[in-house]
Write a protein that holds these residues in place. Structure first.
Motif, PDB file in Angstrom:
ATOM      1  N   ALA A  77      44.023  47.384  11.436  1.00  0.00           N
ATOM      2  CA  ALA A  77      42.770  47.449  10.677  1.00  0.00           C
ATOM      3  C   ALA A  77      42.362  48.911  10.542  1.00  0.00           C
ATOM      4  O   ALA A  77      42.539  49.704  11.462  1.00  0.00           O
ATOM      5  CB  ALA A  77      41.678  46.667  11.394  1.00  0.00           C
ATOM      6  N   ALA A  78      41.844  49.256   9.384  1.00  0.00           N
ATOM      7  CA  ALA A  78      41.367  50.623   9.157  1.00  0.00           C
ATOM      8  C   ALA A  78      40.158  50.876  10.051  1.00  0.00           C
ATOM      9  O   ALA A  78      39.520  49.946  10.542  1.00  0.00           O
ATOM     10  CB  ALA A  78      40.990  50.808   7.695  1.00  0.00           C
ATOM     11  N   ASN A  79      39.870  52.142  10.256  1.00  0.00           N
ATOM     12  CA  ASN A  79      38.705  52.477  11.065  1.00  0.00           C
ATOM     13  C   ASN A  79      37.454  51.863  10.461  1.00  0.00           C
ATOM     14  O   ASN A  79      37.183  52.016   9.281  1.00  0.00           O
ATOM     15  CB  ASN A  79      38.518  53.994  11.137  1.00  0.00           C
ATOM     16  N   GLN A  80      36.696  51.177  11.299  1.00  0.00           N
ATOM     17  CA  GLN A  80      35.412  50.647  10.888  1.00  0.00           C
ATOM     18  C   GLN A  80      34.378  51.215  11.843  1.00  0.00           C
ATOM     19  O   GLN A  80      34.671  51.490  13.003  1.00  0.00           O
ATOM     20  CB  GLN A  80      35.417  49.121  10.940  1.00  0.00           C
ATOM     21  N   LYS A  81      33.171  51.371  11.352  1.00  0.00           N
ATOM     22  CA  LYS A  81      32.140  51.996  12.167  1.00  0.00           C
ATOM     23  C   LYS A  81      31.106  50.973  12.625  1.00  0.00           C
ATOM     24  O   LYS A  81      30.742  50.071  11.880  1.00  0.00           O
ATOM     25  CB  LYS A  81      31.459  53.101  11.372  1.00  0.00           C
ATOM     26  N   ILE A  82      30.668  51.140  13.864  1.00  0.00           N
ATOM     27  CA  ILE A  82      29.555  50.366  14.409  1.00  0.00           C
ATOM     28  C   ILE A  82      28.556  51.352  14.989  1.00  0.00           C
ATOM     29  O   ILE A  82      28.927  52.469  15.360  1.00  0.00           O
ATOM     30  CB  ILE A  82      30.005  49.369  15.503  1.00  0.00           C
ATOM     31  N   THR A  83      27.309  50.947  15.050  1.00  0.00           N
ATOM     32  CA  THR A  83      26.266  51.779  15.630  1.00  0.00           C
ATOM     33  C   THR A  83      25.806  51.119  16.919  1.00  0.00           C
ATOM     34  O   THR A  83      25.515  49.921  16.931  1.00  0.00           O
ATOM     35  CB  THR A  83      25.071  51.916  14.659  1.00  0.00           C
ATOM     36  N   VAL A  84      25.772  51.891  18.001  1.00  0.00           N
ATOM     37  CA  VAL A  84      25.277  51.394  19.281  1.00  0.00           C
ATOM     38  C   VAL A  84      24.057  52.241  19.630  1.00  0.00           C
ATOM     39  O   VAL A  84      24.151  53.468  19.706  1.00  0.00           O
ATOM     40  CB  VAL A  84      26.347  51.483  20.392  1.00  0.00           C
ATOM     41  N   ARG A  97      38.882  50.083  15.994  1.00  0.00           N
ATOM     42  CA  ARG A  97      40.128  49.669  15.351  1.00  0.00           C
ATOM     43  C   ARG A  97      40.374  48.223  15.750  1.00  0.00           C
ATOM     44  O   ARG A  97      40.376  47.892  16.918  1.00  0.00           O
ATOM     45  CB  ARG A  97      41.292  50.523  15.826  1.00  0.00           C
ATOM     46  N   GLY A  98      40.586  47.380  14.746  1.00  0.00           N
ATOM     47  CA  GLY A  98      40.873  45.981  15.043  1.00  0.00           C
ATOM     48  C   GLY A  98      39.666  45.267  15.600  1.00  0.00           C
ATOM     49  O   GLY A  98      38.525  45.638  15.352  1.00  0.00           O
TER      50      GLY A  98
END
Length: 184
Positions: A77-84, A97-98
């Motif tokens: 999976a391409a890089n995806q962003k999450i905010t913590v 990733r993934g």
């Protein structure tokens, strides 16, 4: 929920017993497609691997093969962003990733602080274009009393603390149950 393919994902596409139509690595282009011989561009972004495999099989069966068996696997999976955010050691935007679980996402931010309320961890997500939120008990997840949910790209995770703003506290307080997404 099944993983939805995104731009930049690397896919393994196999057509059983047809080597010329099988590929170890096809990258979903910026328009969300992969290109295959005979059938051309196939939409990948926003679909599951099984939906994409059915589409490819249908298009091949319509003109070229009898009952083709197609499998599509997401290799990377391409890089995806999450905010913590909230009561974590290092709040910020993180690349994943993934598949990534809620515990792993909080660990990316170097874990909760001493003032964190682990019974109230909110995950904000857009579902069908609407903003929604689910509340999770991280301490129950750590103890194995609750399942560890998967977080998705663009999710915002907020670990509660006594200083959480009042608007968010009202939204979280109005939720009917734990671990169910609700619109607000």
């Amino acid at each position: 929920a099944e993983y939805r393919i995104g731009v930049g994902d690397k896919l393994d596409v196999r057509v059983f017993q047809v080597e010329d139509l099988s590929f170890e690595e096809l990258v979903v282009d910026t328009s969300g497609n992969i290109n295959m011989p005979l059938i051309g561009a196939v939409q990948g972004a926003g679909r599951t691997a099984s939906e994409m495999a059915s589409d490819i099989a249908g298009r091949l069966a319509a003109r070229f093969l009898r009952d083709p068996q197609v499998t599509v696997t997401v290799k990377e999976a391409a890089n995806q962003k999450i905010t913590v955010d909230g009561a974590v050691t290092k709040p910020g935007v993180y690349e994943m990733r993934g598949s990534t679980s809620l515990l792993q996402a909080v660990a990316m931010a170097e874990g909760p602080t001493r003032v964190a309320d682990l019974t109230k961890v909110a995950v904000f997500r857009s579902i069908d274009g609407r903003r929604s939120v689910a509340l999770f008990d991280l301490s129950a997840i750590r103890q194995g009393r609750a399942s560890d949910p998967q977080v998705l790209g663009d999710d915002v995770i907020v670990v509660d603390t006594s200083r959480l703003n009042s608007a968010l506290r009202e939204i979280v307080g109005a939720l009917p149950a734990f671990a169910a997404f609700a619109y607000f």
